[in-house]
Design an enzyme around this catalytic site. Structure first.
Site, short mmCIF file in Angstrom:
data_model
loop_
_atom_site.label_atom_id
_atom_site.label_comp_id
_atom_site.label_asym_id
_atom_site.label_seq_id
_atom_site.Cartn_x
_atom_site.Cartn_y
_atom_site.Cartn_z
CB ALA A 121 5.78 10.10 -4.51
CE LYS B 257 8.91 17.95 -0.71
NZ LYS B 257 8.89 16.70 -1.40
CB ALA C 199 -1.04 0.14 1.51
N GLY C 200 1.98 1.10 -0.96
CA GLY C 200 2.31 2.08 -0.89
C GLY C 200 1.78 3.52 -1.77
CE1 TYR C 201 3.62 9.49 -1.91
CE2 TYR C 201 5.57 8.18 -1.50
CZ TYR C 201 4.85 9.11 -1.03
OH TYR C 201 4.66 9.85 -0.20
CG ASN D 141 0.52 -2.38 3.56
OD1 ASN D 141 1.84 -2.14 2.78
ND2 ASN D 141 0.10 -1.39 4.64
CB VAL E 171 4.57 -10.41 0.75
CG1 VAL E 171 4.63 -11.22 -0.60
CG2 VAL E 171 2.78 -9.73 0.20
CD GLU F 162 13.29 16.49 -0.39
OE1 GLU F 162 12.37 17.33 -0.44
OE2 GLU F 162 12.91 14.85 0.36
#
Length: 406
Positions: A317, A379, A11-13, A37, A81, A170
């Site tokens: 992403a 951003k 259930a990532g992007y 997930n 998984v 970042e």
């Protein structure tokens, strides 16, 4: 007639957006869709550096899956998984197994340590909500230790970030902003704190606009960040790191080593027998694997080359979400027996790197350069737009960064 089973792993992007898209475009009789997930939440990977530095609470980054997925239409399985058996059309989970007719692999990334001795055992990596929390708590703990333990333990106040890519830059920007707050909280002279970025390559943010990179480095150096470019980390141990530049080696004592220099696709994919290149599946133009017509790969586990540059598209992403649209469309075509599958054509809308709450750099709108507050606003607009797409205006108002003009 039995409906085909579509199973989405992760259930990532890429995974969450594929699921949401399928929920919208499939009819009730088209297919059964199952999302698997490990956790019952999705999280914004692009915000983890803020969680790790302690400048944004992790609850802002974590989004319950039930808030964005309709469980009346999508079957959600919270499990881990363990492996995939493509020949048997089966997914092995920690607590059971699932069979599928069509599979979407969106299992995300793992840190790549490039075989550096001791890195996996002694350095931290930013890859999940809990890893980010651990980094934040570890740094705070060491600042507290400095004022309570005997001796001048500067290694407790030395923060080393390996890698000057987007994650490294970042994160180091956020931690540089956090240092004054930590020093005030723990009664520490800011002059005793050392924040260092170590990069093996000749430049930070490789491949990014040189003028913007220079701006970013100048801004970070003004905040006390020390850059070590062209410097390789040779070893990491419980006391710090061993680096080498131009054949000369140096030991840097640090109890806060954060590795942010590389990612690879999830190891489960390669271990399950899929063809991979450096840990990622070289997918076809329709995002299916080279050897299985019923298996799609999206996000960090997939690699697709830009025909113009002959380089792979970056595992961002932005790319993962666009892959989700293509994968969902093609799955709809397959389950409804339509032969025309869509070719994935990424629409690269620019890139913005945050340098803290009110500072950033970016290239958007076909090459327009942005600096400082304007880039920071852009951003936040990008982040809020994603939340709007994921869960509507309610989610954006709840989780978004709405103080962009402050």
């Amino acid at each position: 007639m039995n409906k085909p089973n579509i199973v989405v792993l992760g259930a990532g992007y890429g995974g969450i957006m594929t699921t949401i898209k399928l929920e919208k475009i499939l009819g009730d009789n088209d297919a059964n869709v199952t999302l698997v997930n490990k956790h019952d939440y999705h999280y914004q990977t692009t915000w983890l550096h803020e969680n790790a530095a302690g400048t944004l609470h992790h609850d802002r980054t974590r989004i319950p899956i039930k808030d964005v997925v309709n469980f009346n239409k999508i079957n959600f399985v919270q499990d881990t998984v363990k492996s995939i058996e493509p020949s048997n059309k089966k997914v092995i989970l920690e607590d059971g197994e699932l069979t599928y007719d069509y599979l979407v692999i969106g299992l995300g990334f793992e840190s790549a340590t490039f075989g550096i001795e001791g890195l996996k055992e002694h350095a931290f990596s930013i890859y999940s909500i809990n890893s980010a929390r651990l980094i934040r708590e570890h740094i705070e703990y060491n600042f507290a230790r400095y004022t309570t333990e005997p001796g001048d333990r500067r290694d407790l106040l030395t923060i080393v970030v390996g890698g000057a890519g987007f994650t490294g830059i970042e994160f180091i920007a956020e931690i540089a902003n956090r240092v004054p707050e930590l020093c005030q909280e723990y009664d520490i002279d800011p002059e005793k704190v050392r924040v260092m970025n170590v990069e093996a390559g000749p430049a930070a943010l490789a491949g990014f606009d040189e003028e913007l990179v220079e701006y970013a480095m100048n801004r970070l150096e003004e905040k006390g960040v020390e850059f070590r470019l062209g410097t390789m980390i040779k070893q990491c141990n419980e006391n710090g790191i061993l680096v080498e530049k131009d054949g000369e080696q140096e030991t840097i004592d640090s109890q806060n080593v954060i590795w942010a220099a590389g990612v690879t696709g999830n190891s489960i994919v390669e271990e399950s027998g899929f063809e991979v290149s450096r840990g990622r599946v070289p997918v076809r133009e329709d995002l299916r694997t080279p050897d299985h017509d019923n298996v799609f790969v999206v996000g960090d586990c997939a690699v697709l080359f830009n025909p113009e540059t002959e380089r792979p598209y970056p595992p961002t992403a932005q790319i993962a979400m666009q892959m989700a649209d293509t994968a969902a469309h093609n799955l709809k075509q397959l389950v409804t027996n339509s032969s025309e599958l869509e070719t994935f054509k990424p629409n690269l809308q620019g890139t913005v790197a945050s340098l803290g709450h009110t500072d950033a750099i970016g290239v958007v709108f076909d090459g327009k350069k942005l600096y400082g507050r304007s880039a920071s606003i852009m951003k936040k607009v990008i982040d809020n737009r994603y939340l709007l797409k994921l869960g509507g205006i309610g989610l954006m108002l709840k989780k978004g960064k709405l103080d962009m003009f402050r």
